[in-house]
Structures are given as C-alpha cells and as structure tokens.
Design a protein around this motif. Structure first.
Motif, PDB file in Angstrom:
ATOM      1  N   LEU A  81     -56.426 -13.713 -69.699  1.00 25.63           N
ATOM      2  CA  LEU A  81     -55.400 -14.521 -69.032  1.00 25.63           C
ATOM      3  C   LEU A  81     -55.774 -16.002 -69.060  1.00 25.63           C
ATOM      4  CD1 LEU A  81     -56.617 -15.056 -65.786  1.00 25.63           C
ATOM      5  CD2 LEU A  81     -56.277 -12.613 -65.880  1.00 25.63           C
ATOM      6  N   THR A  82     -54.742 -16.826 -68.807  1.00 27.01           N
ATOM      7  CA  THR A  82     -54.970 -18.278 -68.756  1.00 27.01           C
ATOM      8  C   THR A  82     -54.237 -18.833 -67.536  1.00 27.01           C
ATOM      9  OG1 THR A  82     -52.997 -18.622 -70.101  1.00 27.01           O
ATOM     10  CG2 THR A  82     -55.100 -18.616 -71.271  1.00 27.01           C
ATOM     11  N   VAL A  83     -54.681 -20.023 -67.091  1.00 29.48           N
ATOM     12  CA  VAL A  83     -53.928 -20.719 -66.041  1.00 29.48           C
ATOM     13  C   VAL A  83     -53.696 -22.138 -66.535  1.00 29.48           C
ATOM     14  CG1 VAL A  83     -53.852 -21.475 -63.641  1.00 29.48           C
ATOM     15  CG2 VAL A  83     -55.141 -19.412 -64.250  1.00 29.48           C
ATOM     16  N   GLN A  84     -52.432 -22.529 -66.601  1.00 28.24           N
ATOM     17  CA  GLN A  84     -52.199 -23.933 -66.948  1.00 28.24           C
ATOM     18  C   GLN A  84     -51.238 -24.589 -65.968  1.00 28.24           C
ATOM     19  OE1 GLN A  84     -50.128 -24.887 -70.516  1.00 28.24           O
ATOM     20  NE2 GLN A  84     -49.072 -22.910 -70.594  1.00 28.24           N
ATOM     21  N   MET A  85     -51.399 -25.898 -65.835  1.00 27.52           N
ATOM     22  CA  MET A  85     -50.545 -26.624 -64.902  1.00 27.52           C
ATOM     23  C   MET A  85     -49.239 -26.974 -65.592  1.00 27.52           C
ATOM     24  SD  MET A  85     -51.996 -26.707 -62.032  1.00 27.52           S
ATOM     25  CE  MET A  85     -50.908 -27.821 -61.162  1.00 27.52           C
ATOM     26  N   LEU A  86     -48.118 -26.598 -64.953  1.00 28.50           N
ATOM     27  CA  LEU A  86     -46.804 -27.023 -65.448  1.00 28.50           C
ATOM     28  C   LEU A  86     -46.428 -28.283 -64.669  1.00 28.50           C
ATOM     29  CD1 LEU A  86     -44.999 -23.542 -65.334  1.00 28.50           C
ATOM     30  CD2 LEU A  86     -46.348 -24.495 -67.203  1.00 28.50           C
ATOM     31  N   ASP A  87     -45.169 -28.689 -64.775  1.00 22.96           N
ATOM     32  CA  ASP A  87     -44.726 -29.848 -64.000  1.00 22.96           C
ATOM     33  C   ASP A  87     -44.724 -29.519 -62.509  1.00 22.96           C
ATOM     34  OD1 ASP A  87     -44.334 -31.040 -66.374  1.00 22.96           O
ATOM     35  OD2 ASP A  87     -42.187 -30.542 -66.470  1.00 22.96           O
ATOM     36  N   ASN A  88     -44.590 -30.485 -61.708  1.00 19.64           N
ATOM     37  CA  ASN A  88     -44.393 -30.336 -60.254  1.00 19.64           C
ATOM     38  C   ASN A  88     -45.488 -29.544 -59.551  1.00 19.64           C
ATOM     39  OD1 ASN A  88     -41.997 -31.544 -60.899  1.00 19.64           O
ATOM     40  ND2 ASN A  88     -40.833 -29.623 -60.858  1.00 19.64           N
ATOM     41  N   GLY A  89     -46.676 -29.573 -60.081  1.00 15.37           N
ATOM     42  CA  GLY A  89     -47.793 -28.914 -59.390  1.00 15.37           C
ATOM     43  C   GLY A  89     -47.745 -27.402 -59.438  1.00 15.37           C
ATOM     44  N   ILE A  90     -47.025 -26.853 -60.400  1.00 14.88           N
ATOM     45  CA  ILE A  90     -46.969 -25.385 -60.500  1.00 14.88           C
ATOM     46  C   ILE A  90     -48.017 -24.892 -61.494  1.00 14.88           C
ATOM     47  CG2 ILE A  90     -45.564 -23.422 -61.257  1.00 14.88           C
ATOM     48  CD1 ILE A  90     -43.151 -24.876 -60.044  1.00 14.88           C
ATOM     49  N   ALA A  91     -48.851 -23.957 -61.009  1.00 16.27           N
ATOM     50  CA  ALA A  91     -49.861 -23.365 -61.894  1.00 16.27           C
ATOM     51  C   ALA A  91     -49.309 -22.045 -62.431  1.00 16.27           C
ATOM     52  CB  ALA A  91     -51.146 -23.109 -61.111  1.00 16.27           C
ATOM     53  N   GLU A  92     -49.272 -21.915 -63.760  1.00 21.08           N
ATOM     54  CA  GLU A  92     -48.792 -20.666 -64.358  1.00 21.08           C
ATOM     55  C   GLU A  92     -49.970 -19.791 -64.757  1.00 21.08           C
ATOM     56  OE1 GLU A  92     -46.335 -20.909 -67.866  1.00 21.08           O
ATOM     57  OE2 GLU A  92     -46.250 -18.719 -68.059  1.00 21.08           O
ATOM     58  N   LEU A  93     -50.049 -18.637 -64.122  1.00 21.12           N
ATOM     59  CA  LEU A  93     -51.112 -17.687 -64.456  1.00 21.12           C
ATOM     60  C   LEU A  93     -50.495 -16.661 -65.404  1.00 21.12           C
ATOM     61  CD1 LEU A  93     -53.357 -16.064 -61.711  1.00 21.12           C
ATOM     62  CD2 LEU A  93     -52.911 -15.007 -63.899  1.00 21.12           C
ATOM     63  N   ASN A  94     -50.921 -16.717 -66.660  1.00 19.65           N
ATOM     64  CA  ASN A  94     -50.302 -15.900 -67.701  1.00 19.65           C
ATOM     65  C   ASN A  94     -51.245 -14.798 -68.174  1.00 19.65           C
ATOM     66  OD1 ASN A  94     -49.861 -15.762 -71.006  1.00 19.65           O
ATOM     67  ND2 ASN A  94     -47.974 -15.774 -69.811  1.00 19.65           N
ATOM     68  N   PHE A  95     -50.834 -13.541 -67.978  1.00 19.41           N
ATOM     69  CA  PHE A  95     -51.644 -12.406 -68.451  1.00 19.41           C
ATOM     70  C   PHE A  95     -51.329 -12.149 -69.920  1.00 19.41           C
ATOM     71  CE2 PHE A  95     -51.355 -11.686 -63.884  1.00 19.41           C
ATOM     72  CZ  PHE A  95     -52.649 -11.294 -63.558  1.00 19.41           C
TER      73      PHE A  95
ATOM     74  N   ALA B 273     -59.679 -24.211 -56.410  1.00 21.77           N
ATOM     75  CA  ALA B 273     -60.471 -25.446 -56.487  1.00 21.77           C
ATOM     76  C   ALA B 273     -59.657 -26.639 -56.984  1.00 21.77           C
ATOM     77  CB  ALA B 273     -61.669 -25.222 -57.417  1.00 21.77           C
ATOM     78  N   ALA B 274     -58.521 -26.364 -57.634  1.00 17.22           N
ATOM     79  CA  ALA B 274     -57.773 -27.473 -58.269  1.00 17.22           C
ATOM     80  C   ALA B 274     -57.035 -28.312 -57.234  1.00 17.22           C
ATOM     81  CB  ALA B 274     -56.777 -26.894 -59.265  1.00 17.22           C
ATOM     82  N   ASP B 275     -56.899 -29.599 -57.576  1.00  9.47           N
ATOM     83  CA  ASP B 275     -56.120 -30.489 -56.704  1.00  9.47           C
ATOM     84  C   ASP B 275     -54.647 -30.393 -57.085  1.00  9.47           C
ATOM     85  OD1 ASP B 275     -58.214 -31.438 -55.290  1.00  9.47           O
ATOM     86  OD2 ASP B 275     -58.651 -33.039 -56.755  1.00  9.47           O
ATOM     87  N   GLY B 276     -53.813 -30.521 -56.100  1.00 12.14           N
ATOM     88  CA  GLY B 276     -52.385 -30.683 -56.374  1.00 12.14           C
ATOM     89  C   GLY B 276     -51.616 -29.445 -56.756  1.00 12.14           C
ATOM     90  N   VAL B 277     -52.211 -28.249 -56.598  1.00  3.24           N
ATOM     91  CA  VAL B 277     -51.427 -27.045 -56.891  1.00  3.24           C
ATOM     92  C   VAL B 277     -50.465 -26.804 -55.725  1.00  3.24           C
ATOM     93  CG1 VAL B 277     -51.502 -24.538 -57.271  1.00  3.24           C
ATOM     94  CG2 VAL B 277     -53.252 -26.011 -58.290  1.00  3.24           C
ATOM     95  N   LYS B 278     -49.161 -26.743 -56.065  1.00  3.40           N
ATOM     96  CA  LYS B 278     -48.178 -26.549 -54.992  1.00  3.40           C
ATOM     97  C   LYS B 278     -47.589 -25.152 -54.977  1.00  3.40           C
ATOM     98  CE  LYS B 278     -46.713 -31.342 -54.878  1.00  3.40           C
ATOM     99  NZ  LYS B 278     -45.776 -32.203 -55.593  1.00  3.40           N
ATOM    100  N   GLY B 279     -47.729 -24.472 -56.103  1.00  2.00           N
ATOM    101  CA  GLY B 279     -47.182 -23.115 -56.172  1.00  2.00           C
ATOM    102  C   GLY B 279     -47.761 -22.418 -57.379  1.00  2.00           C
ATOM    103  N   VAL B 280     -47.714 -21.058 -57.364  1.00  2.00           N
ATOM    104  CA  VAL B 280     -48.277 -20.299 -58.487  1.00  2.00           C
ATOM    105  C   VAL B 280     -47.202 -19.375 -59.052  1.00  2.00           C
ATOM    106  CG1 VAL B 280     -50.032 -18.613 -59.177  1.00  2.00           C
ATOM    107  CG2 VAL B 280     -50.604 -20.389 -57.520  1.00  2.00           C
ATOM    108  N   LEU B 281     -47.104 -19.406 -60.379  1.00  2.00           N
ATOM    109  CA  LEU B 281     -46.172 -18.528 -61.067  1.00  2.00           C
ATOM    110  C   LEU B 281     -46.958 -17.528 -61.911  1.00  2.00           C
ATOM    111  CD1 LEU B 281     -43.213 -17.927 -62.080  1.00  2.00           C
ATOM    112  CD2 LEU B 281     -43.743 -19.451 -63.989  1.00  2.00           C
ATOM    113  N   LEU B 282     -46.693 -16.239 -61.742  1.00  2.00           N
ATOM    114  CA  LEU B 282     -47.360 -15.223 -62.559  1.00  2.00           C
ATOM    115  C   LEU B 282     -46.425 -14.787 -63.686  1.00  2.00           C
ATOM    116  CD1 LEU B 282     -49.193 -15.099 -60.032  1.00  2.00           C
ATOM    117  CD2 LEU B 282     -49.423 -12.651 -60.429  1.00  2.00           C
ATOM    118  N   THR B 283     -46.945 -14.798 -64.912  1.00  2.00           N
ATOM    119  CA  THR B 283     -46.129 -14.384 -66.061  1.00  2.00           C
ATOM    120  C   THR B 283     -46.974 -13.515 -66.984  1.00  2.00           C
ATOM    121  OG1 THR B 283     -46.805 -16.351 -67.289  1.00  2.00           O
ATOM    122  CG2 THR B 283     -44.717 -16.495 -66.081  1.00  2.00           C
ATOM    123  N   SER B 284     -46.299 -12.979 -68.000  1.00  2.00           N
ATOM    124  CA  SER B 284     -47.013 -12.174 -69.005  1.00  2.00           C
ATOM    125  C   SER B 284     -46.693 -12.702 -70.396  1.00  2.00           C
ATOM    126  CB  SER B 284     -46.566 -10.715 -68.893  1.00  2.00           C
ATOM    127  OG  SER B 284     -46.754 -10.049 -70.123  1.00  2.00           O
TER     128      SER B 284
END
Ligand SMILES: NC(=O)c1ccc[n+]([C@@H]2O[C@H](COP(=O)([O-])OP(=O)(O)OC[C@H]3O[C@@H](n4cnc5c(N)ncnc54)[C@H](O)[C@@H]3O)[C@@H](O)[C@H]2O)c1
Length: 715
Positions: A8-22, A49-60
C-alpha cells in the motif's frame, strides 16, 4: 508520498486529504497478509506524524477492494494455539482501532469485493461509499470462524443486531442495494464516480457539515438495548441460527454469542470478547477442516486453470447427445453460462422434456428476480434442439449423455465421430463404463475422454474429467476449459470403472447392503449417517439416485472389480428393484414418496419395504452407532486410498474435494483423507481389521498398513 510500501501507499491529495491506497504487488487481489497488516501499521504511523492531514480516504488499486485475510497464513498460526491465533489477529485490530481513532474523518471508497477483514476495515472508517458493482460481507463462518477484526462489534452497532446476526451467521455476500438499504454503507454510486463521490463526502465531514464524531461514538459505545430487548434479540436469533447451522457448525452461534456478550460494553471490551470467541472457533476441528477445504479448493482451481491454458482453442460451440435428465441439465448449464449448445435426441419426447426442464429452471430465476425475461429468452435461444446431426461439423466439444449401455454408447459414439470435424473433442458422461472400453471402436481415441457430471447438473459443482489411456492432453485441456466456463469444478482423474467418485460410492453402498443383510434397520442406518454429517443416508440416497440406476451401475462395478465388489447375496437394493420400487422416480423405494405442497417429493417410512426385505435379511437387531459408521466408512475410505495409490487421482486434496463437490461428503470433516488423518492410520487399520470377515472391501492396503506403522498422514 507519505508512505510507499509493497502492499500500500499513502499520498497527499489536495486539501489535506491523505489517500491510503491498497495495491498488493505481484498479486491479482488485495488481502490482509502479514505484509499488508504490517505496512498498514506503518502507513498509520506516517499519517499520524504528518502535518496538515485533514481527512483520510481509503482506496484500492485493484478490481477488488480487499478480499479478506490471507487464509494460507491460518494453518501455521492456528497450530500455534491460542497465542498464535491472537498474535495473527492483534496487529490488525490495533490498526483498525487507530484508523477509527484518528483525529480526522475517514471515508472508504469500496470499488469491488470487500469481504471479511476487507469489510471490517471499511466498518472502521467513519463513512462508506460503495460502487454499484461492489459486494461486501463477512463470510468467516464458511471457514468455521467468526469475524475477528471487529465485525461482530461494529456491524451490529451500525446496522442493528438483527441484520448483523443475519449477515454474519449466513456469511453471504451483500450487493450494493442491500448494503445501502440496511445502512451498512452511506451511498452507492456508479464505479466511475466512486472516488469523486467519496472525496466530496470526506470534504463535507472535514468542513463540519457532517458530524463524524457522533458516528464514531455510536461504534465505540455499548448498544442501547434494554434487558428485555436484548433477551428477545439474542434468544430468538440464537435459536434460529443454531437450527440453521446444525451441531457440526458452531461458529454462527459463536458470532451471536460475541454480540450478546459484547453489546453492553464499549468497543475495546467488546473486541476482547470477540477475540476469545474467535480463538475458540479457530481451535475447532470444523475450522481446521473448512480452512483445509478452502485451500484445497484453491489448489484444484489452479490445476484447472493450468489445464485450461493448454487448450488449443476456446470453447465456442458445444453439443450434447441425449436430452434426458443429464443431457437436459448439461444443455441448460452450458447455455446459462454462455456457450451455445445443440441438444440432440432420437426422440422428440426427450427433447421436449429437456427443454421443459431448462424452462423451469430459468423461470425460477426470473420469478426470484435473479434474471430478466430478456436474459431468459437469450439463454433459451442458446439451446438448439435437434433430431439430426446437421451443423455438427464445427462443434468444439460433444458430450454424449445417452442411456448407460455399452452397446448403445459404442454405436452413438462411432456415429457422431463421423459427423464432426477431425479435431472435435468427444466426451462421454458415462457414470461407470471405463473410458478405454468406450474408446475401443473409435478412430480418434486421442480426442475422446470422460466428462462426468453429477445430478442435478445445475446444482452439483463437480465434473470428473476422465482421461483414457489414449486421450491427448489437448482433449483434457479443452474439456477442463469447458467445465470451467460452465462454472463447474473440474477434477482430472484416470480411467477405471466408476472413475473416482462412483468407485468409492459403491463400496459404501456395499457396506450398507451388508448391514441390512445382517439385521440392521435401514432407517436407523440413514439416521446415523445423516447425524454423522451426510446430507442423506444411504437408503435415501439410493432412492434419489434411482434404484434401477444403482443396481445397474453396481453390476458394472462388480464386473470391473469382482474380487472386492462382486457379491454373493441378494442386496436390499436388488429386492427393491425386483419389486419395481425404483425410488423417488416412481414414488416407491426404501421409502414411499408423495409430493408436498410445493411439488417436491417428500419421503415417508413404509412397512411395505420391510415386508419385502424380511425373507432376505437376518432378524432385526440393534447395532451400535459406531459400528454402523465404521461398517459404512471403512470400505469407502479404503477404496479411496487405493485410488490414490493407483494414480486414479493425483492428490488427497483433489480426492477430498471430489467427494465434497460430487456427493456432498460432510465439509466439516474436511474430506475422507482429512478424516483418516484425524482418526490416525493406526487406529483406522485396527478399526478395519475388526471387520475382516466382511470381505476384501474391509482390508486396508499394504501401503495403509505401512503408513500406520510409520505414523504417516496424507496431509
Ligand atoms: N441420472 C444420473 O444421476 C446420472 C448422473 C451422472 C451420469 N449419468 C449418465 O448420463 C447418461 C444419461 O443418463 P440420464 O439419466 O440422463 O438418462 P435418460 O434416460 O434420462 O436420458 C437418456 C436420453 O438419451 C436419449 N437417447 C437414447 N439413444 C440416443 C441416441 N442414439 N442419440 C441421442 N439420444 C439418445 C433418450 O431418448 C433419452 O432422452 C448415462 O450414461 C448415465 O449413466 C447419469
């Protein structure tokens, strides 16, 4: 990129959204193996630990979301006892709790299958958006387990106790409409819009339009039921679930018990209760057997796929000769799964019957809303009924399903060989006649083999693919490919009378005949074997198969293996046959049959059968339950061991699956070889030796005795 791993990976999208992709590397699906679980934990570290994460999106990144735990890891973990099980489960429970406890909202986009642990991680999120084509569910009971990553804790808090109990105890996959109606997900959208819809929902939660914290509280708090409500809910559910599952399958009740004991407490306490129930289930023989069968099923699937790859062409056109019970069923199944099929008979009446049966099965699907009338029309159009061989020149596979008579089959097979092209594969659905014998008059025996379906074809998963001495690899490959396309479970075996399944079924029937001869009550034998786990006892099974069919097949088997299967007494089935009691088909066999309100045959005990048997059997006497079981199972297990030793079947896994899929051997016992391993070969040999005077069928092979002496097992 906040985190980049192999699963899996986690990358920051716009607006402080972290996408956790399996997206598990080098695999076609995502699953919670140890690697994914460990990287999930690291990914959560990174998000926390990251700064500015406002929400998390889980995807595949796959077609599925996550299909569940990696079942290949269960064996080792479960054999390490309670600690091993807890160790396997703890880390992901921690992960899902951490996801649920993040200081920001989380949304999951469920694009495909989210099953077991895959759905449990979705339940840990604040909101769930589901693609129209996705499916969710908690199928753990099918492995003799219960959800172990919070499924019995979070699902009842989200959808209510009744729905959660129903979903978990049945273990069924749920389509999007059911998930939405039951509030298991918050929205269903076309798969193309899934990510946008999930992001927009997450933005609303981030903006404070949606109160994600209130939702979390519900999932983390006790379930607000008063004592009377709880008593009603759990008491009735347990009674219902227990009756459905039966005593051999304890895990559905354990799932309800987990909910019952956990409803009054908060999430963390409830998770501990769930884990305790999970550990107990994981240590049952039922779980061991069902997990073993799951792995065996994967194995036979892989073998079948590798055969399919060897086929010279795809199966586009098929034909079946004989439109009787089997031919009609084969035509239906082929058409239903998309392969056009010619259905040839010599008798218009046969054709009419075959078509009527297909119509009936399809109408049932339409009435239950599982098929549209248009699809029904399309399916029926794929069956081309005919009395001639016209158009047989471009058929890829012909299945012969005419009467079980060597002469008739020889004549039909040589006839059709002249009507088809040089490369057409011809398969016989014979139940007992050796493929090499049937191949004798053929010009192209390399294109000939057995394709043995089980009755009723649309329901029974197994197809035995029987290779004769001269059968080519390509013929096997094409027929396996066709069986796969028909949605069946093909298992390749070598030729002998009865092949694998009937070769071991008739010794079982012989065990039955000897018991009745020696004074056992056939109804008692049925009851004991049904309690042991068989879907029907031997007398009832013979009635369903057809006494005439059984008696005929038994003769073929006796000719094939006279030293073991030749018999010197009049069997109960012979008595029924002579009295023209053919079983369900004419309403009279060991039992009498009448149609119930739904038109299904219902069996009733009758004195008539006992009266007929009286002159041919010893005076009725009681048999110990264990003696009945041993006298029934020893001949079957011994013959199966012989089949493995002779190379009729390649592996214990294939043999065990064949009996589960072909004749409903009780799955919770894991198959006959699994049962032999559990009994222990030394014990089994002792058990068999007690009955040595009953004849050759009760004599273990030399290799079995050797295994007993060396303490060896099949698995
Ligand atoms: N019934 C079962 O449970 C079962 C299970 C597995 C395999 N089988 C095998 O399948 C085969 C068919 O069994 P069934 O139960 O469907 O029999 P059935 O009697 O119901 O059907 C046989 C059909 O073949 C037709 N037929 C006879 N000669 C023909 C010919 N020359 N050309 C075309 N059609 C011809 C008959 O008209 C009849 O419609 C047998 O070999 C049987 O052993 C049966």
């Amino acid at each position: 990129m906040l985190f980049s791993g192999k699963a899996l990976t986690v990358q920051m999208l716009d607006n402080g959204i972290a996408e956790l992709n399996f997206d598990l590397k080098d695999e076609s699906v995502n699953k919670f193996n140890r690697l994914t679980v460990s990287e999930f934990s690291e990914a959560l570290d990174a998000i926390e630990a990251a700064d500015g994460v406002k929400g998390v999106l889980l995807t595949s990144g796959k077609d599925v979301f996550i299909v569940g735990a990696d079942i290949t890891e269960f064996g080792d973990a479960f054999s390490a006892g309670a600690e091993g099980v807890a160790d396997l489960m703890n880390k992901n429970n921690e992960n899902i709790n951490r996801l649920e406890d993040l200081p920001v909202p989380s949304v999951v986009a469920i694009n495909g299958y989210a099953l077991g642990g895959g759905f449990e991680v979705c339940l840990g999120c604040d909101y769930r958006v589901m693609g129209e084509k996705a499916k969710v569910g908690l199928p753990e009971v099918k492995l003799g387990l219960i959800p172990g990553w919070g499924g019995t804790v979070r699902l009842p808090r989200i959808v209510g106790v009744d729905v959660a109990a129903e979903w978990i105890a049945a273990g069924k996959e749920q389509k999007a409409d059911s998930a939405l109606t039951n509030h298991a997900v918050d929205a269903v959208v076309p798969n193309d819009n899934l990510k946008d819809a999930a992001l927009s929902l997450l933005q609303r939660a981030i903006d404070g339009e949606l109160d994600y914290k209130a939702r979390r509280d519900i999932k983390k708090s006790p379930i607000p039921l008063n004592d009377t409500e709880a008593l009603m809910a759990f008491f009735t559910t347990k009674a219902f679930v227990g009756a459905q599952a039966g005593k051999h399958y304890p895990s559905p009740i354990a799932a309800v018990t987990s909910m019952e004991q956990g409803y009054k407490v908060g999430r963390d306490e409830a998770l501990k209760i769930e884990q305790q129930q999970f550990i107990e289930c994981a240590q049952t023989d039922t779980a061991k057997s069902l997990v073993g069968l799951f792995l065996n099923d994967q194995k036979i699937g892989k073998v079948a796929k590798s055969w399919e790859k060897k086929a010279d062409k795809k199966i586009e056109r098929a034909a079946v000769l004989g439109a009787g019970i089997m031919g009609g069923g084969i035509a239906y199944q082929s058409a239903y799964k998309g392969t056009p099929i010619k259905m040839k008979d010599i008798d218009q009446k046969g054709i009419d019957l075959g078509l009527k049966e297909a119509n009936k099965l399809l109408a049932k699907l339409v009435n239950r809303g599982r098929m549209t009338p248009e699809k029904m029309g399309e399916t029926l159009n794929r069956i081309d009924p005919t009395l001639s061989y016209e158009g047989f020149g471009d058929i890829d596979v012909v299945v012969e399903a005419v009467v079980e008579n060597k002469k008739v089959k020889h004549s039909v097979l040589t006839e059709v060989e002249d009507k088809v092209s040089e490369d057409t594969i011809i398969a016989s659905n014979t139940s007992t006649i050796s493929i090499d014998t049937l191949a004798e008059p053929l010009k192209r025996p390399e294109n000939f083999l057995g394709m043995h379906f089980f009755n009723p074809v649309h329901k029974m998963p197994l197809v035995e693919v029987i290779r004769g001495e001269k059968t080519s690899d390509n013929a096997v490959a094409r027929v396996v490919a066709y069986a796969n396309k028909m949605g069946k479970k093909p298992i390749v075996v070598r030729d002998c009378p009865g092949f694998l399944v009937n070769r071991v079924l008739f010794p079982y029937f012989a065990g039955f005949s000897m018991l009745v001869r020696d004074g056992a009550d056939f109804q008692e034998v049925d009851k004991v074997m049904e309690r042991w786990g068989w879907p029907m006892g031997p007398a009832y099974l013979m009635d369903v198969v057809g006494i005439d069919t059984g008696v005929h097949a038994e003769k073929v088997m006796a000719e094939g293996f006279p030293e073991r299967m030749g018999k010197s007494f009049k069997a109960a089935s012979d008595v029924m046959y002579e009295a023209e009691r053919y079983g369900q088909k004419n309403g009279k066999g060991f039992y009498n049959y009448e149609e119930d309100k739904k038109g299904r045959p219902k069996k009733a005990a009758t004195e008539e059968a006992y009266e007929l048997l009286k002159p041919h059997v010893a005076e009725r006497r009681e048999f110990e339950k264990d003696e009945i079981i041993e006298r029934m199972m020893v001949p079957m297990a011994t013959e199966l061991a012989r089949c493995l030793e002779e190379g009729i079947v390649d592996s214990p896994a294939e043999a065990d699956m064949a009996l589960v899929y072909g004749i409903g051997f009780p799955p919770f016992r894991g198959g006959i070889f699994a049962w032999l391993d559990k009994v222990g070969m030394d014990q089994f040999v002792k058990m068999a030796d007690k009955y040595a005077e009953l004849g050759e069928l009760y004599k273990p092979t030399e290799q079995m005795r050797k295994m007993a002496a060396e303490g060896k097992t099949y698995y």
